[in-house]
Write a protein that holds these residues in place. Sequence first.
Motif, PDB file in Angstrom:
ATOM      1  N   GLN A  19      57.048  35.811  30.235  1.00 44.84           N
ATOM      2  CA  GLN A  19      56.826  34.391  29.979  1.00 44.84           C
ATOM      3  C   GLN A  19      56.671  33.669  31.302  1.00 44.84           C
ATOM      4  OE1 GLN A  19      60.380  33.508  27.668  1.00 44.84           O
ATOM      5  NE2 GLN A  19      61.409  32.674  29.460  1.00 44.84           N
ATOM      6  N   GLY A  20      55.984  32.542  31.270  1.00 41.84           N
ATOM      7  CA  GLY A  20      55.761  31.804  32.502  1.00 41.84           C
ATOM      8  C   GLY A  20      55.299  30.394  32.226  1.00 41.84           C
ATOM      9  N   GLU A  63      49.912  32.014  33.105  1.00 40.18           N
ATOM     10  CA  GLU A  63      49.515  33.337  32.643  1.00 40.18           C
ATOM     11  C   GLU A  63      49.835  34.438  33.643  1.00 40.18           C
ATOM     12  OE1 GLU A  63      46.048  30.592  31.195  1.00 40.18           O
ATOM     13  OE2 GLU A  63      47.652  30.563  32.713  1.00 40.18           O
ATOM     14  N   PRO A  64      49.451  34.326  34.935  1.00 41.98           N
ATOM     15  CA  PRO A  64      49.783  35.412  35.860  1.00 41.98           C
ATOM     16  C   PRO A  64      51.283  35.591  36.065  1.00 41.98           C
ATOM     17  CG  PRO A  64      48.744  33.570  37.020  1.00 41.98           C
ATOM     18  CD  PRO A  64      48.569  33.317  35.566  1.00 41.98           C
ATOM     19  N   ILE A  65      52.054  34.510  35.925  1.00 37.94           N
ATOM     20  CA  ILE A  65      53.514  34.651  36.029  1.00 37.94           C
ATOM     21  C   ILE A  65      54.035  35.502  34.874  1.00 37.94           C
ATOM     22  CG2 ILE A  65      55.703  33.407  35.931  1.00 37.94           C
ATOM     23  CD1 ILE A  65      54.329  31.086  37.373  1.00 37.94           C
ATOM     24  N   ALA A  66      53.531  35.243  33.663  1.00 38.29           N
ATOM     25  CA  ALA A  66      53.935  36.042  32.507  1.00 38.29           C
ATOM     26  C   ALA A  66      53.476  37.488  32.655  1.00 38.29           C
ATOM     27  CB  ALA A  66      53.366  35.429  31.231  1.00 38.29           C
ATOM     28  N   LEU A  67      52.266  37.698  33.171  1.00 36.72           N
ATOM     29  CA  LEU A  67      51.751  39.054  33.383  1.00 36.72           C
ATOM     30  C   LEU A  67      52.607  39.820  34.382  1.00 36.72           C
ATOM     31  CD1 LEU A  67      47.922  38.307  33.523  1.00 36.72           C
ATOM     32  CD2 LEU A  67      49.083  39.671  31.785  1.00 36.72           C
ATOM     33  N   ASP A  68      52.982  39.178  35.469  1.00 31.14           N
ATOM     34  CA  ASP A  68      53.828  39.837  36.470  1.00 31.14           C
ATOM     35  C   ASP A  68      55.169  40.240  35.877  1.00 31.14           C
ATOM     36  OD1 ASP A  68      51.881  39.603  38.369  1.00 31.14           O
ATOM     37  OD2 ASP A  68      52.762  37.862  39.375  1.00 31.14           O
ATOM     38  N   PRO A  79      40.257  33.554  38.524  1.00 26.86           N
ATOM     39  CA  PRO A  79      40.316  33.180  37.115  1.00 26.86           C
ATOM     40  C   PRO A  79      41.418  33.930  36.372  1.00 26.86           C
ATOM     41  CG  PRO A  79      38.055  33.657  37.777  1.00 26.86           C
ATOM     42  CD  PRO A  79      38.936  34.099  38.899  1.00 26.86           C
ATOM     43  N   CYS A  80      42.141  33.208  35.516  1.00 25.89           N
ATOM     44  CA  CYS A  80      43.199  33.849  34.734  1.00 25.89           C
ATOM     45  C   CYS A  80      42.628  34.864  33.753  1.00 25.89           C
ATOM     46  CB  CYS A  80      44.011  32.795  33.986  1.00 25.89           C
ATOM     47  SG  CYS A  80      45.099  31.814  35.050  1.00 25.89           S
ATOM     48  N   VAL A  81      41.397  34.614  33.242  1.00 28.96           N
ATOM     49  CA  VAL A  81      40.825  35.561  32.284  1.00 28.96           C
ATOM     50  C   VAL A  81      40.641  36.934  32.916  1.00 28.96           C
ATOM     51  CG1 VAL A  81      39.702  33.835  30.824  1.00 28.96           C
ATOM     52  CG2 VAL A  81      38.481  34.750  32.791  1.00 28.96           C
TER      53      VAL A  81
END
Length: 376
Positions: free
Chosen positions: A52-53, A64-69, A95-97
Amino acid sequence: MTASDTGGAADRRYMRLALALGRRNLGRTWPNPSVGAVMVAGPEGSERIVGQGVTAPGGRPHGEPIALDMAGEAARGATLYVTLEPCSHHGATPPCVDAIIAAGIARVVTAIEDPDPRVAGRGHARLTEAGLAVTRNILRDEAARDHRGHITRATKGRPSLHLKLARTQDGFAAGAPDERLRITGPIADGAVHLWRAHADAILVGIGTARADDPSLTVRLPGLSQHSPVRIVLDSTLRLSPASHLVRSARDIPTLVVTTRSAPIHARRMLASFGVETIQVDACSHGRIDLSAALANLAERGFTRLCCEGGPHLADSLAAADLVDVCTLITGPRAISGGGLPAVGEALNDRVHGPGFRVSETRAFGPDLSVTYERSV
């Protein structure tokens, strides 16, 4: 496959969590929106949250990248819930996509399309082209309210504006001249400070700045460091160097919006205290062009303004169609002998006219708060 739906119970539940995460940093991420993201892995009924982020203060990194990490390898095959369409353009960050696709996400659920012309459906399209399942418009109305500032800046070229006015039981904002009138109690005052903490900036007119000498800071336990930028509309630069706003300008950013004919010596004086002046066009009567002022603030990255000016400024903003949310807090006390009406004709017509609705009615102890909102 792309779907547009009200969503099932699980989709709504996780999107509510993403929205709650996004609200944490409202007022702290401008010029970017505060986007919440939640990542869920596992079969339906036994899924678990793996990441989650929320957009970081200053606007980067995005949620999004915080949740991905956080998710790491668990992101592969997972579902990502995000409160705004992921960005698809190259800016200060990639880009987040691209990061979502590279992580192997199987499904993306979004609340609302991003109206920013650099995105505007392109994020959804990129995800679909890459083979991800995309579900849109889950809790769209809630997301539109949360992202109102970003949407208004992208579509109208100005920040959203939340107008707050307090009035006595018989409808006055002030009594006799030079009379200090306390209208609301501590519970309502606490709500106002929370609104301040969630705004990019607080806006007042020079009349309020001179009459009340406010500090316009957030004075709630644990949130004092979240005081937003203070902005004063002052067409002739009458703001006193002895005022709280000027004396604290080196600690809390303070801007004064004025006209192009404002005296240079006053601008230099304010600058010596750390106050930045912004010059915009004036109207025919010599006052600040409010539309030009808000357009200038949008260019500087502001997305959410909380206005705590008096009735005259409130009515002028309403007449210029610049009010998006209006909260009227009515105290229990009436005053005798009349005074300054809190709600002018233009504001009254605006909030009771087409496009506005009552979105919330709340009691703050003895005070009653009614909020009118423009449709997003």
